[in-house]
Write an enzyme that holds these catalytic residues in place. Structure first.
Site, mmCIF file in Angstrom:
data_model
loop_
_atom_site.group_PDB
_atom_site.id
_atom_site.type_symbol
_atom_site.label_atom_id
_atom_site.label_comp_id
_atom_site.label_asym_id
_atom_site.label_seq_id
_atom_site.Cartn_x
_atom_site.Cartn_y
_atom_site.Cartn_z
ATOM 1 N N TYR A 125 0.854 -1.193 0.053
ATOM 2 C CA TYR A 125 -0.068 -0.034 -0.059
ATOM 3 C C TYR A 125 1.104 1.188 -0.037
ATOM 4 O O TYR A 125 1.859 1.324 0.723
ATOM 5 C CB TYR A 125 -0.851 -0.047 1.208
ATOM 6 C CG TYR A 125 -2.218 0.008 0.734
ATOM 7 C CD1 TYR A 125 -2.854 1.029 0.052
ATOM 8 C CD2 TYR A 125 -3.274 -1.348 1.211
ATOM 9 C CE1 TYR A 125 -4.372 0.784 -0.427
ATOM 10 C CE2 TYR A 125 -4.379 -1.348 0.724
ATOM 11 C CZ TYR A 125 -5.061 -0.395 -0.159
ATOM 12 O OH TYR A 125 -6.294 -0.443 -0.495
ATOM 13 N N GLU B 292 -0.604 4.877 -0.484
ATOM 14 C CA GLU B 292 -1.371 5.996 -0.632
ATOM 15 C C GLU B 292 -0.223 7.528 -0.562
ATOM 16 O O GLU B 292 0.317 7.336 0.521
ATOM 17 C CB GLU B 292 -2.541 6.286 -0.076
ATOM 18 C CG GLU B 292 -3.501 5.223 -0.382
ATOM 19 C CD GLU B 292 -4.731 5.265 0.510
ATOM 20 O OE1 GLU B 292 -4.950 6.047 1.470
ATOM 21 O OE2 GLU B 292 -5.671 4.309 0.354
ATOM 22 N N ASP C 202 -6.783 14.406 -24.479
ATOM 23 C CA ASP C 202 -6.935 12.998 -23.995
ATOM 24 C C ASP C 202 -6.053 12.185 -25.111
ATOM 25 O O ASP C 202 -6.644 12.281 -26.188
ATOM 26 C CB ASP C 202 -8.458 12.586 -23.770
ATOM 27 C CG ASP C 202 -8.240 10.936 -23.592
ATOM 28 O OD1 ASP C 202 -7.407 10.308 -23.755
ATOM 29 O OD2 ASP C 202 -9.340 10.437 -23.159
ATOM 30 N N THR D 283 -3.748 6.642 -21.790
ATOM 31 C CA THR D 283 -3.523 5.529 -21.585
ATOM 32 C C THR D 283 -2.285 4.970 -21.724
ATOM 33 O O THR D 283 -1.399 5.710 -22.254
ATOM 34 C CB THR D 283 -4.476 4.226 -21.950
ATOM 35 O OG1 THR D 283 -4.298 4.516 -23.536
ATOM 36 C CG2 THR D 283 -6.023 4.598 -21.929
ATOM 37 N N LYS E 281 -2.104 1.314 -25.038
ATOM 38 C CA LYS E 281 -2.549 1.416 -26.567
ATOM 39 C C LYS E 281 -1.318 1.805 -27.385
ATOM 40 O O LYS E 281 -0.281 0.949 -27.454
ATOM 41 C CB LYS E 281 -3.503 2.361 -26.682
ATOM 42 C CG LYS E 281 -4.881 2.347 -25.935
ATOM 43 C CD LYS E 281 -5.859 3.347 -26.437
ATOM 44 C CE LYS E 281 -7.006 3.809 -25.285
ATOM 45 N NZ LYS E 281 -8.074 2.785 -25.224
ATOM 46 N N ARG F 178 -1.225 -2.175 -18.996
ATOM 47 C CA ARG F 178 -2.713 -1.460 -18.945
ATOM 48 C C ARG F 178 -2.625 -0.513 -17.807
ATOM 49 O O ARG F 178 -2.443 -0.682 -16.707
ATOM 50 C CB ARG F 178 -3.583 -2.400 -18.475
ATOM 51 C CG ARG F 178 -5.141 -2.282 -18.705
ATOM 52 C CD ARG F 178 -5.966 -3.517 -19.063
ATOM 53 N NE ARG F 178 -5.748 -4.040 -20.567
ATOM 54 C CZ ARG F 178 -6.252 -3.381 -21.591
ATOM 55 N NH1 ARG F 178 -7.112 -2.560 -21.409
ATOM 56 N NH2 ARG F 178 -5.942 -4.064 -22.721
HETATM 57 N N1 PLP Z 1 -9.701 8.022 -23.493
HETATM 58 C C1 PLP Z 1 -9.879 7.541 -24.775
HETATM 59 C C2 PLP Z 1 -9.553 8.455 -26.013
HETATM 60 C C3 PLP Z 1 -9.906 6.186 -24.998
HETATM 61 O O1 PLP Z 1 -9.950 5.898 -26.413
HETATM 62 C C4 PLP Z 1 -10.054 5.279 -24.230
HETATM 63 C C5 PLP Z 1 -10.347 3.921 -24.229
HETATM 64 O O2 PLP Z 1 -10.817 3.354 -25.223
HETATM 65 C C6 PLP Z 1 -9.979 5.625 -22.723
HETATM 66 C C7 PLP Z 1 -10.036 7.186 -22.448
HETATM 67 C C8 PLP Z 1 -10.441 5.024 -21.549
HETATM 68 O O3 PLP Z 1 -9.213 3.915 -21.320
HETATM 69 P P1 PLP Z 1 -9.391 2.779 -20.128
HETATM 70 O O4 PLP Z 1 -10.051 1.841 -20.916
HETATM 71 O O5 PLP Z 1 -7.958 2.530 -19.942
HETATM 72 O O6 PLP Z 1 -10.127 3.255 -19.034
#
Ligand code: PLP
Length: 482
Positions: free
Chosen positions: A68, A70, A245, A274, A277, A283
């Site tokens: 842990y 935090e 994002d 993320t 990808k 992950r």
């Molecule tokens: N943001 C975008 C643009 C995505 O394409 C995705 C997943 O498909 C996410 C966020 C969410 O990612 P996660 O599945 O790791 O929560």
């Protein structure tokens, strides 16, 4: 194969690990073996998937998971976190160096979590902090009950503007099924009906009228670059925070395919991603931000996250170290070049592509010209050994479930070693299958948008051709599970 990887060492590591797992729960060991076999046998064109290196994967199977921790590096709510400090710091330093960011927070467990951290950090910084200052309070606990209730209402009364779902946006960008849509009053911008391209003047006009607190850029299914310098100009004009994002295209940013105006990091206040990808890590998620937001972002746990996953942060450090190597830059360029080859191969054979092509790692096919839905196309391709996913196209008459589109991405097969010639062959196989697929009348209870037939022999022939491509480009070559 463009993955850094030593087959002999990884084989002994996995053989030993599987023996240990088998002695406790053979079903799980079987599934682990089964998943590698399935991945090896799959022509994987899902734009959001990839293959992490054995070093990244092995890092996750360690006792760093048991701790842990935090808090943040050097500032934990638990004792004896020195090794978690080491891996969290390493991941953050690699992320900052790789992306040229001034601050990196590597705790988010996924992309959704990274976005939640970013939203709450923006709310904390732009709504909560000024309210505390006005009330002469240092901490929310110092507010009177009235002031606190007023602040809660203000936090819940903000606006976010993001790309519409059918233009390629993501559910977490303020849409109702996701918590972001319940937190924010949301509006969205789309793409030009003629070209399919992002229309910055339209974004500007909507932003001026809607006056969002957060302008969100980024996508899951838009096949073009976005000019983040222009998006920042728009955000500044209306006093919004620009949040990008880059979950889908982080690998292209890391690999310097997207630079200048197309690199979100120097332009956005906050960037989320993320790590699994196109970035090809474990992950997980991550937030990069400008100094103004650093303290608020670092409060992601316990604000919206549970305790950090030490083993995953360690794997992020390993994957980010890999992404800093020259070989990853070459790989990222290959991902983009392969997408162009795929797009050209499809267009040349008569497929209509949304926006007419691609500038990133994905291509969005409009399959309506074949007289079928995205759902039928996805299923027929799967029957033929080609794994894709259906996706709505702008103003899709078949909606988000059946759709008229199929989204195809190049990162995974590029990691496997596919080049432009192989992607042209993939385009040929896809067109063969789509041409041979026809809708059929619905069986009782079924939908005519889901049923289809494939002309005799085409699925089998395509499967054989796909297997040949896979055999010529093996996944984790030489990795032997014993
Ligand atoms: N943001 C975008 C643009 C995505 O394409 C995705 C997943 O498909 C996410 C966020 C969410 O990612 P996660 O599945 O790791 O929560």
């Amino acid at each position: 194969m463009s993955l850094p990887f030593d087959a002999a060492t990884a084989s002994s590591a996995y053989q030993a690990a599987l023996q240990v797992i088998e002695s406790v729960e053979p079903t799980v060991a079987g599934a682990i073996r089964g998943e590698l076999a399935d991945q090896r046998a799959s022509l994987k064109l899902i734009a959001s998937e990839n293959y992490a290196s054995p070093a990244t994967l092995l890092t996750m199977g360690t006792w760093l998971s048991d701790k842990y921790a935090e808090g943040t590096v050097g500032h934990r709510f638990y004792a004896a976190c020195q090794n978690i400090d080491t891996v969290e710091q390493a991941a953050a330093e690699h992320a900052k160096a790789l992306f040229g960011a001034s601050h990196a927070y590597v705790q988010p467990h996924s992309g959704i979590d990274a976005n939640l951290v970013a939203f709450w950090a923006i709310l904390a910084q732009r709504i909560e902090s000024p309210a505390l200052a006005e009330a002469g309070a240092k901490h929310v606990n110092d507010l009177t009950e009235d002031d606190w209730q007023q602040l809660r209402r203000a936090m819940g009364n903000q606006r976010a503007l993001g790309m519409s779902l059918d233009a390629g946006g993501h559910l977490t960008h303020g849409f109702r099924p996701n918590i972001s849509g319940k937190m924010f009053e949301q509006s969205s911008y789309g793409t030009d009906p003629e070209t399919g391209l992002l229309d910055y003047d339209a974004v500007r006009a909507t932003a001026r009228e809607f006056k969002p607190l957060v302008l969100i850029a980024g996508y899951s299914a838009y096949p073009r670059k976005v000019n983040f310098a222009t998006m920042r100009e728009i955000a500044d004009e209306v006093g919004a925070v620009l949040m990008v994002d880059m979950a889908h295209f982080a690998g292209l940013v890391a690999g310097k395919v997207f630079t200048g105006d197309f690199d979100p990091v120097p332009h956005a206040h906050v960037v989320t991603t993320t790590t699994h990808k196109s970035l090809r890590g474990p992950r997980g998620g991550m937030v990069l931000c400008q100094p103004e937001f650093a303290d608020s972002v670092d409060r992601g746990c316990p604000m919206v996250l549970g305790g950090p996953l030490g083993h995953v942060m360690a794997a992020k450090a390993v994957a980010l170290a890999e992404a800093r190597q020259d070989s990853f830059r070459a790989h990222a360029q290959d991902v983009a070049d392969n997408a162009v080859a795929l797009a050209e191969g499809l267009s040349r054979r008569g497929v209509r592509l949304v926006t007419g092509g691609t500038e990133n790692h994905l291509v969005l096919l409009d399959v309506s010209g074949f007289g079928i839905t995205g759902r039928q196309a996805e299923s027929a391709l799967l029957d033929s050994g080609i794994v894709t996913n259906r996706n709505a196209i702008p103003r899709d008459p078949n909606g988000a479930w059946y759709t008229s589109g199929v989204r195809i991405g190049t990162p995974a097969l590029t990691s496997r070693g596919f080049g432009t010639a192989e992607f042209d062959r993939v385009a040929e196989l896809i067109v063969d299958v789509l041409t041979a697929t026809a809708p059929t009348a619905a069986a009782s209870g079924g939908s005519s948008k889901a049923k289809y037939t494939i002309a005799d022999g085409v699925a089998e022939k395509t499967h054989t051709a796909a297997d040949e491509l896979l055999a010529a480009n093996p996944l984790y070559p030489g990795l032997d599970l014993g």
